[in-house]
Design a protein around this motif. Structure first.
Motif, mmCIF file in Angstrom:
data_model
loop_
_atom_site.group_PDB
_atom_site.id
_atom_site.type_symbol
_atom_site.label_atom_id
_atom_site.label_comp_id
_atom_site.label_asym_id
_atom_site.label_seq_id
_atom_site.Cartn_x
_atom_site.Cartn_y
_atom_site.Cartn_z
ATOM 1 N N LYS A 119 0.746 -1.047 0.049
ATOM 2 C CA LYS A 119 -0.040 -0.108 -0.066
ATOM 3 C C LYS A 119 0.750 1.237 -0.004
ATOM 4 C CE LYS A 119 -4.071 0.423 1.501
ATOM 5 N NZ LYS A 119 -5.298 0.018 1.380
ATOM 6 N N ASN A 120 1.868 1.216 0.845
ATOM 7 C CA ASN A 120 2.683 2.557 0.956
ATOM 8 C C ASN A 120 4.246 1.911 1.238
ATOM 9 O OD1 ASN A 120 3.891 4.808 0.997
ATOM 10 N ND2 ASN A 120 2.589 5.843 2.614
ATOM 11 N N PHE A 121 4.997 2.021 0.143
ATOM 12 C CA PHE A 121 6.423 1.450 0.671
ATOM 13 C C PHE A 121 7.182 2.750 0.520
ATOM 14 C CE2 PHE A 121 5.073 0.059 -3.428
ATOM 15 C CZ PHE A 121 5.948 0.421 -4.464
ATOM 16 N N LYS A 122 6.855 3.984 0.497
ATOM 17 C CA LYS A 122 7.632 5.124 0.400
ATOM 18 C C LYS A 122 8.829 5.473 1.534
ATOM 19 C CE LYS A 122 6.887 10.106 1.608
ATOM 20 N NZ LYS A 122 7.441 10.117 2.793
ATOM 21 N N ASP A 123 8.691 4.939 2.652
ATOM 22 C CA ASP A 123 9.769 4.591 3.330
ATOM 23 C C ASP A 123 11.032 3.801 3.040
ATOM 24 O OD1 ASP A 123 8.482 6.469 4.999
ATOM 25 O OD2 ASP A 123 7.750 4.962 6.679
ATOM 26 N N ASP A 124 10.828 2.933 2.028
ATOM 27 C CA ASP A 124 11.758 2.055 1.540
ATOM 28 C C ASP A 124 12.536 2.745 0.168
ATOM 29 O OD1 ASP A 124 11.214 0.275 3.569
ATOM 30 O OD2 ASP A 124 9.648 -0.798 2.171
ATOM 31 N N THR A 125 12.021 3.812 -0.118
ATOM 32 C CA THR A 125 12.453 4.501 -1.351
ATOM 33 C C THR A 125 12.985 6.094 -1.153
ATOM 34 O OG1 THR A 125 10.719 3.199 -2.432
ATOM 35 C CG2 THR A 125 11.470 5.118 -3.829
ATOM 36 N N GLU A 126 13.977 6.165 -1.895
ATOM 37 C CA GLU A 126 14.550 7.758 -2.142
ATOM 38 C C GLU A 126 14.176 8.120 -3.295
ATOM 39 O OE1 GLU A 126 18.836 9.802 -2.571
ATOM 40 O OE2 GLU A 126 18.774 7.850 -1.800
ATOM 41 N N PHE A 127 13.314 9.511 -3.267
ATOM 42 C CA PHE A 127 13.309 10.156 -4.553
ATOM 43 C C PHE A 127 14.189 11.202 -4.653
ATOM 44 C CE2 PHE A 127 9.362 8.617 -2.298
ATOM 45 C CZ PHE A 127 8.665 7.665 -3.362
ATOM 46 N N VAL A 128 14.578 11.158 -5.924
ATOM 47 C CA VAL A 128 15.583 12.133 -6.649
ATOM 48 C C VAL A 128 14.931 13.206 -7.732
ATOM 49 C CG1 VAL A 128 17.723 12.144 -7.928
ATOM 50 C CG2 VAL A 128 17.505 10.223 -6.311
ATOM 51 N N ASN A 129 15.107 14.479 -7.181
ATOM 52 C CA ASN A 129 14.580 15.538 -8.254
ATOM 53 C C ASN A 129 15.341 15.292 -9.429
ATOM 54 O OD1 ASN A 129 13.500 17.465 -9.548
ATOM 55 N ND2 ASN A 129 13.790 19.016 -7.569
#
Length: 170
Positions: A119-129
């Motif tokens: 559902k939400n695995f945002k904490d396992d991912t780094e977002f790069v601009n």
């Protein structure tokens, strides 16, 4: 964090709600690519699996057939942490209830809803601009043409990077 996803900034004028007429901006995911079923089977076999790529592929193909079979019998297929597949139809409307028939069903497909762990695995991912796909293409073209300067697209100009997410106008 080992997982990274690029995003760029997109925007446009809101057409409804409290922000109607205002420019709104949001992150837009840039997909890295597409994994096919055979590629996913190969990838899964590389995770210290005792099953080889062919075994995993065969199970996944059979799994797809079984989900389709059960969904076409009216079942919701719940798969624990992965989520659930639910049959979904696209229809045409009639002006009276008496005129509605199975012929009004145009498409039967599956709707997937995420499970607890998907559902939400945002904490396992780094977002790069990252630059928009449009600006990346402009840069590649400028380099190919030997240009030493170039003009970029305006940030948030609706660059068409919307490859895999929903944006809310909030």
């Amino acid at each position: 964090m080992a997982n990274k996803i690029n995003y760029s900034v997109s925007g446009g004028k809101a057409t409804v709600g409290k922000n109607a007429g205002r420019m709104l901006y949001h992150p837009t995911l840039q997909l890295t690519g597409t994994m096919t079923l055979p590629e996913m089977a190969q990838h899964m076999s590389e995770h210290d699996s005792k099953y080889n790529e062919g075994d995993i592929y065969a199970v996944l193909v059979q799994f797809i057939k079984c989900i389709k079979e059960k969904a076409s019998q009216g079942y919701k297929v719940r798969l624990g942490d992965l989520g659930a597949f639910v049959p979904k139809i696209r229809t045409v409307s009639q002006t009276s209830a008496e005129d509605v028939s199975a012929a009004d069903i145009r498409l039967l497909t599956l709707r997937w809803s995420a499970g607890v762990r998907t559902k939400n695995f945002k904490d396992d991912t780094e977002f790069v601009n990252a630059p928009s796909r449009r600006n990346q293409a402009l840069l590649m073209q400028a380099e190919k043409n030997g240009q030493s300067s170039m003009t970029l697209a305006e940030k948030g100009s609706g660059s068409g990077d919307n490859d895999g997410q929903e944006a809310s106008g909030e």
